[in-house]
Design a protein around this motif. Structure first.
Motif, short mmCIF file in Angstrom:
data_model
loop_
_atom_site.label_atom_id
_atom_site.label_comp_id
_atom_site.label_asym_id
_atom_site.label_seq_id
_atom_site.Cartn_x
_atom_site.Cartn_y
_atom_site.Cartn_z
N HIS A 197 0.85 -1.19 0.00
CA HIS A 197 0.00 0.00 0.00
C HIS A 197 0.89 1.24 0.00
O HIS A 197 1.89 1.28 0.71
N GLU A 198 0.52 2.25 -0.80
CA GLU A 198 1.31 3.48 -0.82
C GLU A 198 0.40 4.66 -1.14
O GLU A 198 -0.39 4.62 -2.09
N VAL A 199 0.53 5.70 -0.32
CA VAL A 199 -0.16 6.97 -0.56
C VAL A 199 0.85 8.08 -0.32
O VAL A 199 1.53 8.10 0.70
N PHE A 244 -2.89 -0.95 8.82
CA PHE A 244 -3.77 -0.34 7.81
C PHE A 244 -4.69 0.69 8.46
O PHE A 244 -5.00 1.73 7.85
N GLU A 245 -5.12 0.43 9.69
CA GLU A 245 -5.95 1.42 10.40
C GLU A 245 -5.15 2.69 10.66
O GLU A 245 -5.65 3.82 10.46
N ALA A 246 -3.90 2.54 11.09
CA ALA A 246 -3.05 3.71 11.34
C ALA A 246 -2.79 4.47 10.06
O ALA A 246 -2.80 5.72 10.03
N ALA A 247 -2.57 3.74 8.97
CA ALA A 247 -2.30 4.38 7.69
C ALA A 247 -3.47 5.25 7.25
O ALA A 247 -3.29 6.37 6.74
N ALA A 248 -4.68 4.73 7.46
CA ALA A 248 -5.87 5.48 7.06
C ALA A 248 -5.94 6.82 7.80
O ALA A 248 -6.28 7.86 7.20
N PHE A 249 -5.60 6.82 9.07
CA PHE A 249 -5.65 8.07 9.83
C PHE A 249 -4.53 9.01 9.39
O PHE A 249 -4.74 10.22 9.22
N LEU A 250 -3.31 8.48 9.21
CA LEU A 250 -2.18 9.32 8.81
C LEU A 250 -2.44 9.99 7.46
O LEU A 250 -2.05 11.15 7.24
N GLU A 251 -3.12 9.29 6.58
CA GLU A 251 -3.42 9.87 5.27
C GLU A 251 -4.35 11.07 5.40
O GLU A 251 -4.24 12.04 4.63
#
Length: 737
Positions: free
Chosen positions: A599-601, A621-628
């Protein structure tokens, strides 16, 4: 007997160079010893009661004692005492043509080396004379202190106690027509789990009895009396019979003693010569009877009862090993060598018998000097699930493949301590059947099954890795939390595989029910420290822990593992339904490169999560969603094959017999892991992340397992260990700002 210092003579065979003392001929040598009793073209003596055979077995035993003491004395180091107390038994096996001999006792190494020298096996490593035998003892690329498959003619490694029976049973299972004796010391008899392993094996395979324990009952362990030293003969017989041995054959030196030696354990080498011959005959006849019994379907043990150190420099535990003062010039060593010194002619007789026995040198005849033919299993039918589709159980997906392999390869064996169904791989039991004397369709049991289920991780690991070492395919399955009890023999075999002179299938494991899935079962089921063990072993160069993130990935990992040689491959996966995150092709890349991008954003600053495992991806993945949402870029990397992420110089890969030099280049590493911050995440030991942390130059941190606790869910257990989306998010923001 008198002995003289070696003198150069055309009559002295070249192999005797380095022998310090020759003795006078023993009584009646011309009658019984001058002509080798094993005739040219024959592989064994004709009869164990033949006086010539008995006489020459005694010569062989003394030759083994002499060489054992001389080579250990050459370095004032090593262990002569234990082997010396059973030299007649080893000599008898060889004279009867049995050379597939294994040992439980690593301290028997100098005796085994002496035997390999006598039958010319060591010529394959440039050792042709006793002097070279002495020079190469305990030297790198020589005759190391404990046994190894690196040595020509040696079937299996030996060092840790409690392991030799596994190698003998594995070999017996694969080669039903050959005898596999193994020596076991009375000092190590209580080690886990020698007797229970043989008992379960006999229940599973009642007709496979062609392995033969040779108990060396000498009264002593390494530094004190053995714990069975006070047993009577009747008690010892009852002990073995109580563990399933139908035939117990004991030869007690005490019964032949004519020197009034005190105690229950005596030294046969100081008997009168006639009594020495009588004792040797009893051993030879007993070994012959035991061998025939074992080969004809009866579970048999042969026991030789003789004082430890018989015929060498000291007696009892004092004979166990040499110290710096025990040199070849020390008076007590000189005296011992002179007492055991053979005549030149006797040496030649012993050498000829040893070379002819068994059809030739062990290095040319024993089963492990040849690669076992493997059934062609063809291309495995991998089943690709849609990314983002219904969650699947990884272990079950692998179990389907295991069943296919077992139905094609009847030598293939799966071992598990009665827990396949609990690990999501009940389909293995359905396809291959649990080996059990009670046939029961409900529990998928059948006498001819291919799933071996003792309630012992040592027995599970032992038979599985023994089969791999002997050349067959196998799979050891376990809960990650329990596998530690079977790990010692797995480590022994992977180390041996690193130095074998032949190819053999890698030993493969499947560890399920990681700590994160075991909260409800309490802290006893949560022991991921085993991953730290594997992490350290990665530096060996032939150990590959792999972490498939889903049911697609695990199939590719197993398919890859099956095609490898001389490696230890550990597959760790969950038994819970989890999301499908990868394609089959992605895992192929991950196995080659070590990791794949999931996954990359893009964002202003970039945080890279390097994640080991499958469940651990959920909070990431949950943390990534918030960081984005905060405008922070995120990359999620699934680390599948961390060994590939080391630098080439970090491991000993180039010293392995089947070297694998595949490592991720610096440029590729940077393209995957470079960022403003790097966070390694694992539900196991943080040490597994070492390859990444060594190479990364980003600000970095590790989230890893701390301690087990009883919880109601995996999420709660992860929270107890700080593995939450909130904690990951907080630390990521701190690192980038």
């Amino acid at each position: 007997m008198t002995a003289t210092t070696t003198k150069a003579s055309s009559a002295v065979p070249s192999f005797c160079e380095g022998i310090q003392y020759f003795g006078e001929a023993l009584p009646d040598f011309e009658t019984y010893g001058a002509t080798p009793v094993i005739e040219s073209g024959k592989g064994a003596i004709a009869s164990p009661t033949d006086p010539k055979a008995v006489y020459q077995t005694l010569l062989a035993a003394d030759a083994l004692r002499y060489l054992t003491l001389q080579i250990t004395g050459s370095k004032a180091s090593g262990h002569p005492g234990g082997f010396a107390s059973q030299a007649e038994a080893y000599a008898a096996l060889v004279m009867l043509g049995h050379k597939n001999i294994i040992t439980e006792v690593g301290h028997h190494a100098p005796g085994f080396y002496s035997a390999m020298f006598l039958d010319r096996s060591l010529e394959d490593m440039g050792i042709s004379t006793v002097q070279q035998l002495r020079d190469r003892f305990r030297e790198k690329h020589g005759l190391i202190g404990h046994l190894s498959g690196y040595i020509p003619g040696i079937l299996a490694p030996a060092g840790p106690l409690g392991q030799g029976q596994h190698f003998a049973m594995s070999a017996a299972l694969l080669h039903r027509d050959k005898l596999f004796p193994f020596t076991v010391g009375d000092g190590g008899l209580g080690e886990p789990y020698i007797m229970s392993a043989m008992a379960h094996f006999n229940t599973a395979y009642p007709n496979v009895t062609n392995f033969l324990p040779i108990l060396v009952w000498n009264g002593y362990s390494q530094e004190h009396h053995s714990m069975v030293s006070l047993k009577t003969t009747d008690e010892m017989i009852a002990y073995w019979k109580g563990n399933g041995f139908a035939e117990v054959i004991i030869v007690d030196a005490k019964e032949f003693d004519d020197q009034n030696q005190p105690g229950d354990y005596v030294d046969s080498t100081i008997f009168s010569f006639q009594k020495r011959l009588e004792f040797t005959k009893a051993v030879l006849v007993g070994i012959d009877k035991a061998a025939r019994s074992a080969l004809s379907g009866t579970l048999t043990v042969f026991i030789i009862k003789q004082l430890k150190g018989a015929g060498v420099h000291a007696l009892g535990a004092k004979s166990h090993n040499l110290y710096p003062q025990d040199t070849l010039t020390a008076p007590h060593i000189v005296t011992a060598l002179q007492k055991r010194a053979l005549s030149v002619e006797a040496w030649q007789t012993v050498r000829t018998n040893a070379e002819r026995a068994g059809g030739g040198p062990a290095a040319k005849t024993v089963v492990t000097e040849f690669e076992l033919p493997l059934v062609d299993i063809g291309e495995l039918p991998l089943e690709e699930y849609a990314v983002g589709g219904d969650p699947k159980v990884s272990t079950t997906a692998m179990g389907r493949l295991v069943g296919i392999i077992g139905n094609k390869d009847k030598n293939f064996l799966v071992t598990n301590a009665d827990g396949n169904a609990a690990s999501g791989i009940g389909n293995i039991n359905e396809a291959l059947k649990i080996i059990h004397p009670t046939a029961d369709e409900t529990y998928h049991q059948a006498p001819g099954g291919q799933v071996y289920e003792p309630l012992s991780e040592d027995a599970c690991a032992g038979l599985a890795v023994g089969l791999s070492l002997m050349g067959a395919r196998s799979l050891w399955c376990s809960y990650e939390s329990f596998a530690i009890n079977g790990l010692p023999i797995w480590q022994t075999v992977t180390q041996a595989m690193a130095e074998l002179r032949r190819k053999t299938p890698s030993t493969i494991t499947l560890f399920t029910a990681g700590a994160l899935e075991q909260g409800r079962n309490g802290w006893t089921h949560q022991r991921p420290e085993i991953e730290a063990y594997f992490a350290s072993m990665m530096r060996n160069g032939n150990v590959f822990p792999v972490f498939p993130p889903d049911a697609n990935s695990i199939q590719v990992c197993y398919d890859w593992a099956l095609g490898t040689k001389n490696k230890g491959i550990v597959i760790t996966a969950s038994k819970s339904p989890l999301p499908i995150r990868t394609t089959l092709e992605q895992t192929k890349q991950g196995l080659e490169k070590g990791a794949i991008l999931l996954h990359e954003v893009a964002g202003g600053k970039q945080v890279v999560f390097a994640v080991i495992g499958d469940m651990t991806l959920i909070p990431v993945f949950e943390a990534a969603a918030f960081l984005e949402t905060e405008g922070i870029g995120v990359k999620i990397i699934s680390v599948i094959n961390p060994r590939r992420l080391y630098r080439a110089d970090d491991t000993a890969w180039d010293t392995c017999s089947e070297p694998d030099g595949g490592f991720l280049s610096d440029a590729e590493f940077d393209s995957l892991f470079a960022g403003d911050a790097l966070i390694g995440v694992t539900g196991g030991a943080g040490a597994m992340l070492e390859p990444i942390m060594l190479r990364s130059t980003s600000k970095r941190d590790i989230f890893a397992w701390k301690r087990g606790e009883t919880t109601a869910s995996a999420g709660e257990l992860m929270a107890f260990n700080g593995l939450t989306a909130e904690a990951l998010t907080k630390r990521a923001i701190e690192l980038v700002h």
